[in-house]
Design an enzyme around this catalytic site. Structure first.
Site, PDB file in Angstrom:
ATOM      1  N   SER A 167       0.861  -1.175   0.000  1.00 42.16           N
ATOM      2  CA  SER A 167       0.000   0.000   0.000  1.00 42.16           C
ATOM      3  C   SER A 167       0.901   1.230   0.000  1.00 42.16           C
ATOM      4  CB  SER A 167      -0.945  -0.035   1.201  1.00 42.16           C
ATOM      5  OG  SER A 167      -1.847   1.045   1.169  1.00 42.16           O
ATOM      6  N   HIS A 194      -2.449  -1.240  -3.383  1.00 41.78           N
ATOM      7  CA  HIS A 194      -3.500  -0.249  -3.162  1.00 41.78           C
ATOM      8  C   HIS A 194      -3.106   1.033  -3.892  1.00 41.78           C
ATOM      9  CE1 HIS A 194      -4.623  -2.206   0.984  1.00 41.78           C
ATOM     10  NE2 HIS A 194      -5.011  -2.931  -0.045  1.00 41.78           N
ATOM     11  N   ASP A 287      -4.455  -5.114   5.879  1.00 42.96           N
ATOM     12  CA  ASP A 287      -4.813  -5.962   4.749  1.00 42.96           C
ATOM     13  C   ASP A 287      -3.718  -7.011   4.531  1.00 42.96           C
ATOM     14  OD1 ASP A 287      -6.269  -6.930   2.666  1.00 42.96           O
ATOM     15  OD2 ASP A 287      -6.019  -5.187   1.354  1.00 42.96           O
TER      16      ASP A 287
END
Length: 357
Positions: A167, A194, A287
């Site tokens: 991310s 992400h 995540d």
């Protein structure tokens, strides 16, 4: 947690946008919140020296076609030592528009999660860390002789498929990791990052610019192969078929972030089983930690980027805190360990062709 910035950088933000109006509105908005905008530039005015300047983060918002700025994006991912935040690529609506509060809120949420508002007085300590520059070798890690012969006869279905999850701060870390790998390494990667959908295509071009691996976008029917990095789409769930072909499903990812790294890991594990592994790079949130538990059940490797080398270490920290991590290092160390891991694996277990699920 988000890696601390030094007192020199605290509250300082650099703004990069491709229209003067966008730059003006972004600067006015974040200055009103108490941040200091030390740079406000068009992408074509950014160079390496600028990217080494004292800021806590760069906020980048490009409203024109992202392919027009692929060289700039490659430059900032390569040389920025601080987090790079990408806007949504939407023109800022007029302040009187009903859409303005949503645009304002999304921008400030992204920024405040990475760069805390500057306090009135900063403590005079040396506890905060300075930005980390990865020590990338001039050449890729050498390919062990035991692996060299495998490239001559690649299998129909890849024998090793590892997920790269990332991310905030991920593109730079993943790029350095891939730059260090020998191209004939018998492995395929599934890269879940992400990022806003407007940067999906240019992301692949940027992280693969100097890598010996081929970076490809996940198109329906594409067959995954050794030597590839498959960029997971932002908008559609993907699974893998009998011959490792990509199946793009007409549904969105679960969870608040796209793509969902937990879901990507589970879908990959479901198809490739014990031949799967995962590395969780820099990023905010947790995540990946749920799927990591499933990896542990089948003894599939779970590695993380070392927290001290991350722009934001929340995702690696979650894996480590849950007791699921097996190895941590900076991107260079991860690449070196992976090459050795595969060499040991091939030495101890002759190649097996994956034919069925």
């Amino acid at each position: 947690m988000v890696r601390a910035v030094s007192n020199v950088h605290h509250g300082k933000v650099g703004v990069i946008a491709d229209t003067s109006l966008q730059r003006h509105l972004i600067q006015a908005l974040i200055q009103a919140q108490g941040y200091q905008v030390t740079f406000n530039l068009a992408p074509d005015r950014v160079d390496i020296d600028t990217l080494k300047s004292a800021v806590a983060a760069w906020y980048v918002d490009l409203v024109s076609d992202e392919s027009d700025w692929s060289d700039f994006i490659d430059l900032i991912l390569e040389y920025s030592d601080v987090p790079v935040l990408f806007g949504d690529g939407e023109e800022a609506p007029p302040r009187t528009s009903e859409n303005y509060p949503r645009w304002e809120r999304r921008l400030l949420n992204k920024l405040s999660n990475v760069v805390p508002l500057p306090p009135a007085q900063l403590p005079q300590t040396e506890e905060a860390t300075t930005p980390i520059a990865f020590d990338t070798p001039k050449e890729a890690v050498p390919l062990p002789s035991i692996l060299a012969s495998l490239a001559a006869e690649p299998p129909e279905v890849p024998e090793r498929v590892w997920v790269l999850g990332a991310s905030l701060g991920g593109p730079s870390a993943v790029k350095h990791f891939l730059d260090c790998l020998p191209g004939k390494l018998p492995i395929a990667f599934v890269y879940a990052q992400h990022i806003d959908s407007s940067f999906e295509e240019v992301l692949g071009k940027s992280v693969g610019r100097h890598s010996e691996f081929q970076v490809v976008l996940a198109k329906d029917g594409h067959r995954l192969a050794h030597g590839e990095v498959l960029v997971v789409p932002i908008d559609n769930v993907i699974t893998f078929g009998e011959q490792a072909e990509v199946i793009r499903e007409p549904r969105e990812w679960d969870g608040p972030y796209n793509p969902c790294i937990d879901q990507v890991m589970n879908n990959t594990l479901q198809r490739f089983g014990k031949h799967t592994g995962a590395i969780i790079f820099s990023g905010m949130g947790q995540d990946g930690v749920k799927a990591a538990a499933n990896f542990k059940e089948v003894a599939a490797p779970i590695w993380t980027q070392a927290p001290e080398s991350c722009a934001s270490s929340s995702m690696p920290d979650a894996i480590i805190d849950a007791g699921l991590n097996q190895f941590s290092a900076d991107p260079v160390g991860l690449a070196e360990q992976l090459v050795q891991h595969i060499a040991d694996e091939v030495k101890n277990n002759p190649p097996q062709r994956i034919k069925t699920s």
